[in-house]
Every structure is written in C-alpha cells, then in structure tokens.
Design a protein around this motif. Sequence first.
Motif: not given
Length: 261
Positions: A182-208
Amino acid sequence: MAEIADIDHFPAATALQDHGFVVLPELLSDEELTAAVRHADSLLHGVGWSDNDFDGRRTRRVYSLLSRLGALEPLLTHPVVRRLVTARLGEVHQFGMLFLSAVDPGQGSQPLHFDAGVYPLPGEVEAETNVIWALDDFTADNGATMIAPGSHRWPSGRRPQQHELVPVVMPAGSVVVYSGRLWHAAGENRARTTRRALICEHVLPWLRPADNHTLATGVEQLLDLAPELRRLAGLAPASKYLGVVGGQDPEQWLLQATRSR
Ligand SMILES: O=C(O)CCC(=O)C(=O)O
C-alpha cells in the motif's frame, strides 16, 4: 478520510485484503495506552531529529525495540492484530523493522512509498503486512499517515496522485493494519503537537528482515522475550530447511546452548 472498521460487525481481514488497509479503533484500554505512551516517551527522551529526508528531519525515531519493549509489548502481541497479520502472512512470519516515530511540528510530508518495495518480488506476493499504532490522536493536521486506498493492487510503476491520498484519522490507542504494497507516507505535521506512533513491520519467514533482530537484541535478551516474540524476532525457521542452525530449530538450539553453559 480512511474508513474506520468496527471489528465486531465488519470483517477486518476482508477489508484489509480488499482495500489494502483496515483501521481498528481504540483497541487499547486507557491504562494500556497511558503505559505505552509513558514508555515511548522514556525511549524518545533525548533522541535527536533524524538526519535524512525519508525518516524526517523534524522526526525522532527509535529503532531496535525488542530489548526494551516494556509497556509496548502488549501492542506487538495484541490478539486481534496478530490474527490479522497471521491471516495475511501465515502462521510463521517475522518482524521487519520495529520503531517509534515522533513526528514533530514543522515536519513536512514523508516521501510516498510502499514498504515491500525493498523486496524485488512480483506484486502478487504479499510479502509484508504492517501495523501503525497511534500513540496520539492521528488528525489530518498532525501528521496522520496518508494512504492511497486500493493501491496495493496497482500495477508496478503507478504512483498515487495527491487526490488519491487520505489521512488515517484515528484516536490514540487505535491501529491501522496495511499491506506492504500500500502506498503511504507520514503526513505533514501542521499542528503544534507531536504525533507519536509505534510502527511494526511483519514479513514472510524466508525474507531478510529490514532489521537484524538477533544482533540488535542480543542472545540473552532474545531468551528473555516471550516465546511468541522470540519467534517473531526470527528464531522460527521458515521450513525444515530454511533458517535452521546445524539442521536444528534455532530456538531449541539456543535453549540447549545456554543450558549447557
Ligand atoms: O509514520 C508514519 O505514518 C509512516 C512511516 C513510514 O511509512 C515509514 O517510515 O516507512
């Protein structure tokens, strides 16, 4: 705005397959969210902005989290998320990159990309299923992830136009699960506060995987992890012949090696 699915009345796995993403609102309890945010802040404390345009020069990131998961652990093992990822990738899969991302005010939009683009594989291979936990409310102004719904099925070379992007608006404690194509990107932060996230990728077992979890975590700390996390860190062989140590399951090998010390 991105559609918010009610897990009780909406087949989240079908939505993920059809649209390339699904948002599961407010999966965390107030206590879990408060503890996760407190721990995330302790890890982000003192971390400087990234030194490149992709990660974001007004974004703070913390990678290699497995040796210091603390109150973030329930997010990595959340049963609903685990079920969805397993439905996409099969029983045996592994973590890709795991990181905290604090998008500070003034950060511009991240370059658009799809995470599985690092693998030279045909589009029909679902190599990666990823998860973004909102530790703050994600709004259209504060850097909510921008996604192009349905783009996981686009032919190679097609890039999203601005009008095809929507912000993943969701309250803190919610999660978006999305295809690695899925095409995506973190958006622009035009607000006065921080946007925090936890990002977890999962991949097939035969990939590096993007991160080398064994080196980053260390053997002793791998053994301290819950068995499910240990295997997600790459200790589960992809098959009888792939990802073994001297023909043995790496987890069993490691347990024996440390017992005989
Ligand atoms: O922070 C986000 O919303 C997305 C980040 C991302 O896609 C990435 O860094 O690969």
